[in-house]
Design an enzyme around this catalytic site. Structure first.
Site, PDB file in Angstrom:
ATOM      1  CB  SER A 136       2.988  -4.697  13.178  1.00  0.00           C
ATOM      2  OG  SER A 136       3.359  -3.873  12.166  1.00  0.00           O
ATOM      3  CE  LYS A 162       4.782  -1.247  13.944  1.00  0.00           C
ATOM      4  NZ  LYS A 162       5.855  -1.727  14.589  1.00  0.00           N
ATOM      5  CE  LYS A 164       5.503  -1.925   9.762  1.00  0.00           C
ATOM      6  NZ  LYS A 164       6.663  -1.331  10.240  1.00  0.00           N
ATOM      7  CG  ASP A 189       6.827   1.587  12.366  1.00  0.00           C
ATOM      8  OD1 ASP A 189       7.625   2.548  12.023  1.00  0.00           O
ATOM      9  OD2 ASP A 189       7.021   0.264  12.495  1.00  0.00           O
ATOM     10  N   GLY A 291       8.844  -6.286  16.591  1.00  0.00           N
ATOM     11  CA  GLY A 291       8.591  -7.561  15.854  1.00  0.00           C
ATOM     12  C   GLY A 291       9.525  -7.448  14.649  1.00  0.00           C
TER      13      GLY A 291
HETATM   14  O1  LIG Z   1       4.483  -8.303  13.438  1.00  0.00           O
HETATM   15  C1  LIG Z   1       5.652  -8.019  13.326  1.00  0.00           C
HETATM   16  O2  LIG Z   1       6.791  -8.853  13.708  1.00  0.00           O
HETATM   17  C2  LIG Z   1       6.313  -6.520  13.260  1.00  0.00           C
HETATM   18  C3  LIG Z   1       6.184  -6.180  11.967  1.00  0.00           C
HETATM   19  C4  LIG Z   1       7.053  -4.766  12.029  1.00  0.00           C
HETATM   20  O3  LIG Z   1       6.373  -3.555  12.151  1.00  0.00           O
HETATM   21  C5  LIG Z   1       8.053  -4.684  11.028  1.00  0.00           C
HETATM   22  C6  LIG Z   1       8.548  -5.930  10.546  1.00  0.00           C
HETATM   23  C7  LIG Z   1       9.728  -6.072  10.036  1.00  0.00           C
HETATM   24  C8  LIG Z   1      10.779  -4.844   9.845  1.00  0.00           C
HETATM   25  C9  LIG Z   1      10.523  -3.783  10.792  1.00  0.00           C
HETATM   26  C10 LIG Z   1       9.184  -3.734  11.439  1.00  0.00           C
HETATM   27  C11 LIG Z   1       9.023  -2.546  12.272  1.00  0.00           C
HETATM   28  O4  LIG Z   1       8.626  -2.665  13.264  1.00  0.00           O
HETATM   29  O5  LIG Z   1       9.376  -1.487  11.830  1.00  0.00           O
HETATM   30 MG   LIG Z   2       9.019   0.041  13.415  1.00  0.00          MG
END
Ligand SMILES: O=C(O)CCC(=O)c1ccccc1C(=O)O
Ligand SMILES: [Mg+2]
Length: 369
Positions: A136, A162, A164, A189, A291
């Protein structure tokens, strides 16, 4: 299982790099670790995914400490527990507070698996010995920086990227990524950054051949997501909106998503995670494990749940070195060719590094009957 006492520790860890989403930036983490000590001397470990601000959901590190010490732990110690499936129902009259519940229930699951000499994966019904890993990528300062990061991650072997997104960081960056990498498994996301008024704007995302768009609309919505899904070709994946198997059932019935991101903390634990998994099998809805920038204990739990059969899409469970200079478990979580091996030792299959945990601890409490 006879539980003798429960130790809560709050540790503080610096992230290697700040992580930015449409709601804010995390630079370090305060993490509550739960150690459930059995009368036989074995320990089970859990980790709360709450952060200091109520930015992802309503829980925080402080509310977790309060709810655990004043309500959940007394309920857990009140009567014996024969199986971890009894923990979530025991907490029934404490409403919400799922991250807090999941951290304690996860520790009981680990203790249970260890007492049966089973890996947590096997105790949960896991069938895979390796899991596929995605990454992510947070919002960056520049488009060029984002592209360089993605290039690096692809070289490291991640099986899915992924990114953001938010209203001023979506179409242009996806266009740029697709220009350089037309074929990679890519998704976006939004962490709730849009409303139904953005429907025409969001339809532009259909041209990027995304695997899915994660949680475009409000954190507490499943109705509008159904309207949006009917107007989009790209599958919607729900994250923030799904807190239970019942939520998942309603979202599936309403056509609000075609994929679900499962986070153990968000749904109150591993027993509820299994229920959601089984429901998704029945409805042919693919799952993947999300995550929350976990330290090693939470990461180990994510690996175990991802070993169940219907986690068919690479998750956000990246290896330890992606987040931390040194993780709190031994060995650290390692990735090879985009895969993480599911440990087969008892319980979570990693040893908490107690001397490191002690050094990182800022607050501690031991609770017994
Ligand atoms: O690498 C990771 O742990 C995922 C990170 C991530 O997308 C996330 C991290 C913190 C809060 C929300 C999210 C999410 O998936 O929306
Ligand atoms: Mg998410």
């Amino acid at each position: 299982m006879e539980i003798e006492r429960i130790i809560l520790r709050q540790i503080k860890m610096d992230l290697l790099t700040p992580f930015t989403t449409s709601v804010g930036t995390e630079v370090d983490k305060d993490i509550i670790l739960v150690e459930v000590v059995g009368k036989d001397g074995l320990s089970g470990w859990g980790e709360s995914v709450s952060i200091v601000q109520p930015m992802y959901n309503e829980e925080t590190v402080k509310t977790n400490w309060h709810i655990m010490t004043d309500f959940l732990i007394p309920l857990l110690l009140k009567e014996p527990i024969e199986h971890p499936d009894m923990v979530f129902p025991r907490f029934q009259y404490v409403r919400g507070n799922y991250n807090a519940k999941a951290a304690i229930e996860g520790a009981v699951w680990d203790l249970y698996a260890k007492s049966q000499n089973l890996s947590l994966s096997k105790a949960l019904g896991g069938v895979k010995d390796k899991i596929e890993v995605g990454v992510s990528v947070g919002i960056q300062h520049s488009e060029q920086q984002l592209l360089q990061q993605i290039e690096g991650y692809l070289q490291e072997g991640y099986k899915r990227i992924k990114v953001k997104i938010k209203p001023d960081w979506d179409v242009s960056i996806l266009k740029m990524i697709r220009k350089s990498f037309p074929q990679i498994p890519l998704m976006a996301d939004a962490n709730c950054a849009y409303t139904l008024d953005d429907i025409d704007h969001l339809r532009h995302l259909d041209e990027f051949n995304l695997m899915m768009i994660e949680q475009p609309l409000a954190h507490d919505d499943i109705i509008d997501h159904g309207v949006l899904q009917a107007n989009l070709e790209t599958p919607i994946c729900l994250d923030e909106s799904i807190h239970s198997a019942e939520d998942a059932r309603k979202a599936i019935e309403l056509g609000s998503c075609r994929i679900i991101n499962l986070k153990i903390g968000r749904v109150g634990g591993l027993s509820e995670s299994k229920k959601i998994h089984d429901l998704c099998v029945k409805h042919d809805i693919p799952l993947w494990c999300g995550g929350m920038l976990e330290a090693g204990i939470g990461r180990a739990h994510n690996i175990a749940i991802t070993s169940l059969s219907n986690f068919t899409i690479p998750g956000d469970t990246a290896p330890s070195a992606h987040y931390w200079k040194q993780d709190i478990i031994e060995p650290e979580v390692k990735m090879e060719n985009g895969l993480i091996a599911v440990p087969d030792g008892p319980g979570i299959g990693y040893e908490p590094n107690l001397s490191l945990i002690e050094r990182l601890t800022v607050k501690q409490s031991s609770i017994c009957l």
